[in-house]
Design a protein around this motif. Sequence first.
Motif, mmCIF file in Angstrom:
data_model
loop_
_atom_site.group_PDB
_atom_site.id
_atom_site.type_symbol
_atom_site.label_atom_id
_atom_site.label_comp_id
_atom_site.label_asym_id
_atom_site.label_seq_id
_atom_site.Cartn_x
_atom_site.Cartn_y
_atom_site.Cartn_z
ATOM 1 N N GLY A 1 0.812 -1.204 0.000
ATOM 2 C CA GLY A 1 0.000 0.000 0.000
ATOM 3 C C GLY A 1 0.848 1.257 0.000
ATOM 4 N N VAL A 2 0.363 2.300 -0.657
ATOM 5 C CA VAL A 2 1.054 3.580 -0.744
ATOM 6 C C VAL A 2 0.205 4.645 -0.066
ATOM 7 N N THR A 3 0.843 5.452 0.784
ATOM 8 C CA THR A 3 0.158 6.591 1.403
ATOM 9 C C THR A 3 0.991 7.838 1.184
ATOM 10 N N LEU A 4 0.360 8.913 0.733
ATOM 11 C CA LEU A 4 1.036 10.191 0.536
ATOM 12 C C LEU A 4 0.722 11.118 1.702
ATOM 13 N N PHE A 5 1.717 11.876 2.140
ATOM 14 C CA PHE A 5 1.554 12.804 3.263
ATOM 15 C C PHE A 5 2.082 14.180 2.870
ATOM 16 N N VAL A 6 1.454 15.214 3.409
ATOM 17 C CA VAL A 6 1.976 16.580 3.364
ATOM 18 C C VAL A 6 1.986 17.082 4.795
ATOM 19 N N ASP A 7 3.186 17.387 5.300
ATOM 20 C CA ASP A 7 3.362 17.835 6.688
ATOM 21 C C ASP A 7 2.733 16.854 7.668
ATOM 22 N N GLY A 8 2.877 15.573 7.380
ATOM 23 C CA GLY A 8 2.402 14.542 8.287
ATOM 24 C C GLY A 8 0.945 14.178 8.146
ATOM 25 N N THR A 9 0.213 14.890 7.303
ATOM 26 C CA THR A 9 -1.212 14.619 7.119
ATOM 27 C C THR A 9 -1.428 13.776 5.868
ATOM 28 N N PRO A 10 -2.146 12.643 5.980
ATOM 29 C CA PRO A 10 -2.406 11.829 4.798
ATOM 30 C C PRO A 10 -3.224 12.608 3.774
ATOM 31 N N VAL A 11 -2.799 12.548 2.502
ATOM 32 C CA VAL A 11 -3.512 13.277 1.453
ATOM 33 C C VAL A 11 -3.873 12.376 0.275
ATOM 34 N N GLY A 12 -3.541 11.094 0.332
ATOM 35 C CA GLY A 12 -3.875 10.198 -0.765
ATOM 36 C C GLY A 12 -3.357 8.802 -0.486
ATOM 37 N N SER A 13 -3.997 7.816 -1.083
ATOM 38 C CA SER A 13 -3.561 6.426 -0.894
ATOM 39 C C SER A 13 -3.796 5.642 -2.170
ATOM 40 N N GLY A 14 -3.061 4.563 -2.293
ATOM 41 C CA GLY A 14 -3.189 3.714 -3.465
ATOM 42 C C GLY A 14 -2.516 2.379 -3.216
ATOM 43 N N ARG A 15 -2.325 1.638 -4.302
ATOM 44 C CA ARG A 15 -1.771 0.291 -4.143
ATOM 45 C C ARG A 15 -0.867 -0.046 -5.322
ATOM 46 N N VAL A 16 0.204 -0.789 -5.022
ATOM 47 C CA VAL A 16 1.102 -1.374 -6.017
ATOM 48 C C VAL A 16 0.945 -2.879 -5.922
ATOM 49 N N GLU A 17 0.619 -3.516 -7.025
ATOM 50 C CA GLU A 17 0.320 -4.956 -6.978
ATOM 51 C C GLU A 17 1.565 -5.837 -6.989
ATOM 52 N N GLN A 18 2.648 -5.374 -7.617
ATOM 53 C CA GLN A 18 3.877 -6.176 -7.652
ATOM 54 C C GLN A 18 5.057 -5.236 -7.841
ATOM 55 N N THR A 19 6.219 -5.652 -7.332
ATOM 56 C CA THR A 19 7.397 -4.797 -7.342
ATOM 57 C C THR A 19 8.602 -5.566 -7.899
ATOM 58 N N HIS A 20 9.704 -4.855 -8.071
ATOM 59 C CA HIS A 20 10.933 -5.463 -8.572
ATOM 60 C C HIS A 20 11.661 -6.174 -7.424
ATOM 61 N N PRO A 21 11.953 -7.441 -7.562
ATOM 62 C CA PRO A 21 12.675 -8.121 -6.482
ATOM 63 C C PRO A 21 14.186 -7.934 -6.530
ATOM 64 N N PHE A 22 14.756 -7.663 -7.707
ATOM 65 C CA PHE A 22 16.212 -7.700 -7.829
ATOM 66 C C PHE A 22 16.835 -6.377 -8.271
ATOM 67 N N ILE A 23 16.486 -5.877 -9.433
ATOM 68 C CA ILE A 23 17.075 -4.624 -9.891
ATOM 69 C C ILE A 23 16.007 -3.802 -10.621
ATOM 70 N N PHE A 24 16.233 -2.489 -10.635
ATOM 71 C CA PHE A 24 15.379 -1.616 -11.426
ATOM 72 C C PHE A 24 15.911 -1.468 -12.843
ATOM 73 N N SER A 25 17.235 -1.384 -12.986
ATOM 74 C CA SER A 25 17.804 -1.128 -14.305
ATOM 75 C C SER A 25 19.290 -1.440 -14.305
#
Length: 795
Positions: free
Chosen positions: A712-736
């Motif tokens: 899960g992703v949460t965005l904050f501005v000055d400690g206050t949550p301002v948005g949320s979302g989700r990433v279903e899968q990520t890179h296990p080894f390298i980005f590039s």
Amino acid sequence: MSGQTDIQRSILPIPDRRSTIVTTFDAKDPDTAFPPITPLRPPAGAPNVLVILLDDVGFGASSAFGGPIAMPNAERLAKTGLRYTRFHTTAMCSPTRAALLSGRNHQTVGMGGITEMATSSPAATSIRPNTCAPLAEILKLNGYSTAQFGKCHEVPVWETGPTGPFDHWPAPGGGFEYFYGFLGAETNQYYPAIYENTVPIEPERTPEEGYHFMEDMTDKAIGWIQTEKAMTPDKPFFVYFAPGATHAPHHVPKEWADKYKGAFDDGWDALRERTFAKQKDMGIVPEGTDLAARDAVMPAWDDMPEELLPVLRRQMEVYAGYLEYADHYVGQVLDTLEQLDILDDTLIYYIIGDNGASPEGTLQGTFSELISINYRGDIETPEFLASKIDDLGGPDAYNHYALGWAHAMCTPLQWTKQIASHWGGTRNATIMHWPTRIAPETSTPGGGIREQFTHVIDVAATVLDAAGIPEPSTVNGITQEPLHGISMLYTIDDADAAEQHHTQYFELLGNRGIYHKGWSAVTIHRYPGLPGITQMTQGFDEDRWELYDGSTDWSQAHDVAADHPDKLAELQRLFLLQADRYGVFPLDDRKAERLNATIAGRPELIRGTSQTLFPSMRRLAENTVLNIKNRSYSVTSEIAIPEEGVAGTIVAQGGRFGGWALYAVDNVLSYCYNTLGVDWYTTRATSPLPAGTHQVRAEFAYDGGGLGKGGGVTLFVDGTPVGSGRVEQTHPFIFSGDETTDVGAETATTVSGDYDARDSRFTGRIAWVRLDAGDDSHDHLIDPEYVYHVALRRQ
């Protein structure tokens, strides 16, 4: 070409000679006289030197050596030069380059593997000892101008950051006065990670405007040569021209790939047969040579799924176009030498490959190396690959061909890159051209062929011999290790001259071999690290040795170990002696341990769980940035927002084929995670950013339960949550392999499709960015065997 022959050159730098006798008081006195200032020059007759080293090209690829890919400029040099059919490399890029540029065997100069696998063993530190001064340094200290263009992959990974040190970079540490190229194993040819000397720079054009790194580096090389000859025409140069071609990604303009439409429709097994027949007709391989068999772990063309065949054919068309494209730009450098009327006075080595062709594209090839490297081969179904066929070779792909094509490019030999035991990994087509020294009568009308055994360590000795420069006994006050190579000039006048490079060991990744006076004894300890190939697991003492008689078996097609056990034992002992002499031991077949800096014993640039970055920091390689994969993390930044709002990148890691970015679009804070260039997960704030100075943060809460999972992703501005979302899968080894971390703007390609690099500059002010990694790392779940595969497929 004028030169100086009356000075000693065995101690470098050459000590200055200063007149200390003063016979007059007044400079106006007619008797006042001092020797004129004389700029340092090499001995008279020293040639210009151009060493061209292509990447990942097998012996059987080039038309100049019977291959299917047109290389008219290689043929152009061969017609008035010499083709060496038994020239050898080390089977991998970093070791070959270190051996070439030092004139010593690769373990002696600390390059027993790629830089990313360095250990504290002297054979594998990736640090060239100062007892082995590089060829460029020796030539520079004798009055040559020196420059390197293209690929490096010799800098220790912990020294690739913006703070250096730069002692092992091409310029200044490697003896080159100018460097224009990239540091790692590969780069995106449309969006390269370029350095000019030690400063990262960005291309002036985009792919849509016709940009390709091959053309760019060629233009830079031509401009440098023209300037040198315009300003100091009596001063010879040493240019090391090392394109990324044809290392993956196989990037080439579509029209070049289209030249080969249909040329490979009958597959890699038929291609091997055709190439072998051409090689015999041309005299590249001697009569009686047999085509070495394909190893059982490699698939036959007829075993490939029917629905995959169109993609496989296009992979090879793209590769062929890429190699011809590279040769085309080599031709532009040759044209420049001709226009300057210095071609005849230039010693040229055209080494067509730093090892055999690369097997690292998997058994079926790949649309993007990052997909297979991150162990997501499940994505690349035949249907997926078919949907991407028109993208292959272009900026939207990061493609590599299948193993079967790599083996065909090594015809008529066994195996490929990574396999130092067999000639398919180490034998590379090579041309020497130097009309001033190579008389027409020394070759046939189609060019001379030389069959003496030679090795990449012979290049430095040959260049010094040609220039009339002795091996230095000391350089910068350090006593030098003698060169290990043999000058090849003895082969020029007599095609039948007895070979002088009698003995050569080979070792890489545990694969071992020894050549001695026509015989070779070899053992394969590890196959290439590829999904679908089951690795051998035996100890070194259990490896099975093969024996080949080169007097009757040019291609290592017939193992005669059972017939000559005494000869095999003799060569096995000789391997031990040579390996001990050149610092090979201990043999090291460790896997994940070599990727762990603490276990391997190499320095680590980034430690701990937090790293602070600042606005001036760009082009930070992945191994110079905190690792946030397979765990929770946060990205925090203090930014100043003007009244009109902001846009642009705050911080980003990676690019088009995978990564993450924290940025603003239309004054809205956003976070994007790009998974392998296939899926984009974007989270946006629900309200615009307020003007003034604020702290913004993105927090990623990792799901856990394995590698490459979502969260899960949460965005904050000055400690206050301002948005949320989700990433279903990520890179296990390298980005590039070459995209970087950038603060305040993105370089090369962008992680998000919301903007491009030219629109990515942040329009507010950034005070700092901090990365914090969570304590829930799942890296302990990584299969050591696969970590090893990842490392090998990044070289």
